[in-house]
Design a protein around this motif. Sequence first.
Motif, PDB file in Angstrom:
ATOM      1  N   SER A 240      17.598 -50.735  38.638  1.00  0.00           N
ATOM      2  CA  SER A 240      16.448 -50.117  37.972  1.00  0.00           C
ATOM      3  C   SER A 240      15.109 -50.615  38.502  1.00  0.00           C
ATOM      4  N   GLY A 241      15.152 -51.654  39.347  1.00  0.00           N
ATOM      5  CA  GLY A 241      13.902 -52.238  39.837  1.00  0.00           C
ATOM      6  C   GLY A 241      13.216 -53.113  38.803  1.00  0.00           C
ATOM      7  N   PHE A 242      13.894 -53.371  37.682  1.00  0.00           N
ATOM      8  CA  PHE A 242      13.302 -54.214  36.637  1.00  0.00           C
ATOM      9  C   PHE A 242      13.172 -55.673  37.088  1.00  0.00           C
TER      10      PHE A 242
ATOM     11  N   PRO B  86      13.260 -41.771  38.514  1.00  0.00           N
ATOM     12  CA  PRO B  86      12.034 -42.452  38.075  1.00  0.00           C
ATOM     13  C   PRO B  86      11.400 -43.229  39.231  1.00  0.00           C
ATOM     14  N   ASP B  87      10.129 -43.564  39.091  1.00  0.00           N
ATOM     15  CA  ASP B  87       9.434 -44.361  40.102  1.00  0.00           C
ATOM     16  C   ASP B  87       9.821 -45.827  39.914  1.00  0.00           C
ATOM     17  N   LEU B  88      10.698 -46.310  40.804  1.00  0.00           N
ATOM     18  CA  LEU B  88      11.220 -47.667  40.649  1.00  0.00           C
ATOM     19  C   LEU B  88      10.265 -48.727  41.180  1.00  0.00           C
ATOM     20  N   GLU B  89       9.182 -48.273  41.791  1.00  0.00           N
ATOM     21  CA  GLU B  89       8.236 -49.219  42.380  1.00  0.00           C
ATOM     22  C   GLU B  89       7.022 -49.465  41.495  1.00  0.00           C
ATOM     23  N   ALA B  90       6.891 -48.687  40.411  1.00  0.00           N
ATOM     24  CA  ALA B  90       5.714 -48.824  39.553  1.00  0.00           C
ATOM     25  C   ALA B  90       5.653 -50.219  38.941  1.00  0.00           C
TER      26      ALA B  90
ATOM     27  N   LEU C  52       4.554 -53.191  36.077  1.00  0.00           N
ATOM     28  CA  LEU C  52       4.921 -53.287  34.658  1.00  0.00           C
ATOM     29  C   LEU C  52       4.120 -52.352  33.762  1.00  0.00           C
ATOM     30  N   MET C  53       2.793 -52.426  33.842  1.00  0.00           N
ATOM     31  CA  MET C  53       1.995 -51.658  32.895  1.00  0.00           C
ATOM     32  C   MET C  53       2.030 -50.158  33.200  1.00  0.00           C
ATOM     33  N   GLU C  54       2.367 -49.794  34.446  1.00  0.00           N
ATOM     34  CA  GLU C  54       2.405 -48.364  34.827  1.00  0.00           C
ATOM     35  C   GLU C  54       3.793 -47.765  34.626  1.00  0.00           C
ATOM     36  N   ARG C  55       4.806 -48.610  34.485  1.00  0.00           N
ATOM     37  CA  ARG C  55       6.179 -48.116  34.376  1.00  0.00           C
ATOM     38  C   ARG C  55       6.339 -47.194  33.159  1.00  0.00           C
ATOM     39  N   PRO C  56       6.759 -45.946  33.370  1.00  0.00           N
ATOM     40  CA  PRO C  56       6.990 -45.106  32.188  1.00  0.00           C
ATOM     41  C   PRO C  56       8.208 -45.614  31.413  1.00  0.00           C
ATOM     42  N   ILE C  57       8.186 -45.436  30.105  1.00  0.00           N
ATOM     43  CA  ILE C  57       9.309 -45.884  29.279  1.00  0.00           C
ATOM     44  C   ILE C  57      10.315 -44.737  29.213  1.00  0.00           C
ATOM     45  N   GLY C  58      11.465 -44.921  29.787  1.00  0.00           N
ATOM     46  CA  GLY C  58      12.481 -43.871  29.781  1.00  0.00           C
ATOM     47  C   GLY C  58      12.770 -43.333  31.175  1.00  0.00           C
TER      48      GLY C  58
ATOM     49  N   LEU D  13      15.525 -43.797  32.909  1.00  0.00           N
ATOM     50  CA  LEU D  13      16.453 -44.613  33.703  1.00  0.00           C
ATOM     51  C   LEU D  13      17.916 -44.242  33.493  1.00  0.00           C
ATOM     52  N   GLY D  14      18.226 -43.755  32.298  1.00  0.00           N
ATOM     53  CA  GLY D  14      19.614 -43.466  31.962  1.00  0.00           C
ATOM     54  C   GLY D  14      20.266 -42.525  32.957  1.00  0.00           C
ATOM     55  N   ILE D  15      19.600 -41.421  33.258  1.00  0.00           N
ATOM     56  CA  ILE D  15      20.171 -40.428  34.170  1.00  0.00           C
ATOM     57  C   ILE D  15      20.265 -40.985  35.591  1.00  0.00           C
ATOM     58  N   TYR D  16      19.298 -41.839  35.918  1.00  0.00           N
ATOM     59  CA  TYR D  16      19.333 -42.476  37.235  1.00  0.00           C
ATOM     60  C   TYR D  16      20.597 -43.344  37.372  1.00  0.00           C
ATOM     61  N   PHE D  17      20.929 -44.080  36.312  1.00  0.00           N
ATOM     62  CA  PHE D  17      22.151 -44.910  36.329  1.00  0.00           C
ATOM     63  C   PHE D  17      23.397 -44.040  36.514  1.00  0.00           C
ATOM     64  N   ILE D  18      23.418 -42.897  35.822  1.00  0.00           N
ATOM     65  CA  ILE D  18      24.575 -41.996  35.926  1.00  0.00           C
ATOM     66  C   ILE D  18      24.764 -41.565  37.382  1.00  0.00           C
ATOM     67  N   LYS D  19      23.655 -41.119  37.990  1.00  0.00           N
ATOM     68  CA  LYS D  19      23.732 -40.626  39.370  1.00  0.00           C
ATOM     69  C   LYS D  19      24.092 -41.732  40.345  1.00  0.00           C
ATOM     70  N   LYS D  20      23.604 -42.921  40.051  1.00  0.00           N
ATOM     71  CA  LYS D  20      23.768 -44.050  40.972  1.00  0.00           C
ATOM     72  C   LYS D  20      25.185 -44.648  40.895  1.00  0.00           C
ATOM     73  N   LEU D  21      25.773 -44.681  39.714  1.00  0.00           N
ATOM     74  CA  LEU D  21      27.011 -45.449  39.533  1.00  0.00           C
ATOM     75  C   LEU D  21      28.293 -44.619  39.526  1.00  0.00           C
ATOM     76  N   ALA D  22      28.191 -43.325  39.254  1.00  0.00           N
ATOM     77  CA  ALA D  22      29.406 -42.498  39.280  1.00  0.00           C
ATOM     78  C   ALA D  22      29.735 -42.194  40.740  1.00  0.00           C
ATOM     79  N   ASP D  23      31.037 -42.137  41.066  1.00  0.00           N
ATOM     80  CA  ASP D  23      31.400 -41.852  42.453  1.00  0.00           C
ATOM     81  C   ASP D  23      31.325 -40.371  42.750  1.00  0.00           C
ATOM     82  N   ASN D  24      31.528 -39.585  41.722  1.00  0.00           N
ATOM     83  CA  ASN D  24      31.444 -38.145  41.901  1.00  0.00           C
ATOM     84  C   ASN D  24      30.951 -37.549  40.611  1.00  0.00           C
ATOM     85  N   LEU D  25      30.012 -36.614  40.738  1.00  0.00           N
ATOM     86  CA  LEU D  25      29.393 -36.067  39.548  1.00  0.00           C
ATOM     87  C   LEU D  25      29.154 -34.581  39.781  1.00  0.00           C
TER      88      LEU D  25
END
Lengths: 109, 149
Positions: free
Chosen positions: A92-94, B103-107, B109-115, B117-129
């Motif tokens: 997540s880059g956290f 999401p913008d993973l480089e933003a 702390l104060m610029e990071r939008p809240i939320g 990440l969940g869908i990003y994890f799904i796309k990143k960790l599933a082998d096939n979707l």
Amino acid sequence: MEIKELKCNAESLTAALSGRMDALTAPEFTDQLEKWIAEGRINFTIDCSQLDYISSAGLRALLIIAKKVGGLNGKLQLAALQESVQTVFEISGFNKIIPLFATLDDAEK
Amino acid sequence: MPKSRKQDTVNHLRLKAELENLPGFLTFVSTRAQQLGFAEKQLLEIELVLEEILVNIIKYAYSAERTQAGWIDLNLKCKPDDRLHLEIRDRGAPFNPLEQADPDLEAGLMERPIGGLGIYFIKKLADNLSWHRENNENCLNITFAQCHV
């Protein structure tokens, strides 16, 4: 999930987080930290050695608190992350926006 | 009771789209993944992906008709391989997680939008979707392969 105060002085508080920080339990973290902030604490160090799992709901709770204490010139830092939790921080880059330390001692130096 | 036939059986769990049902779904899938021999680290990744998918459905799929929570159907497809095949269905608004921007993973702390990440994890960790819409249902198919290190 359980959150336990370990020590506290003036503006700083150290706590230990254990169990699972997910969509069901993350609000408990936010509630507790907001209580401590209301009592005047702004620098938090969290021992995560017993934290087994974190999801985006957990990260979201951490981000809300980190932004809040950041706005008060305080900080939120974490120590002793388990490997699987560390992986979630890296994906997540956290790991770039919340200071992470290998041990609680390192965080408190 | 789960069927004992080894090939192409389907185990099915249907629960209301409510947060309190999250542990029920997670246990159902973890038990199967453990039987297949997934290692602890991967079990946690599977739970993470599953939680993110289910929370997304619980929070958004039925929000227009919030007076009554809809159902979530989870099918465990047991194929003659050591992969974990999941199919998750809901009757909520059409939603394809694969089309969501990362999401913008480089933003900072104060610029990071809240939320987001969940869908990003799904796309990143599933082998096939894969996602399709069928009979007014969102149908998400997810596969996890065992990583043998």
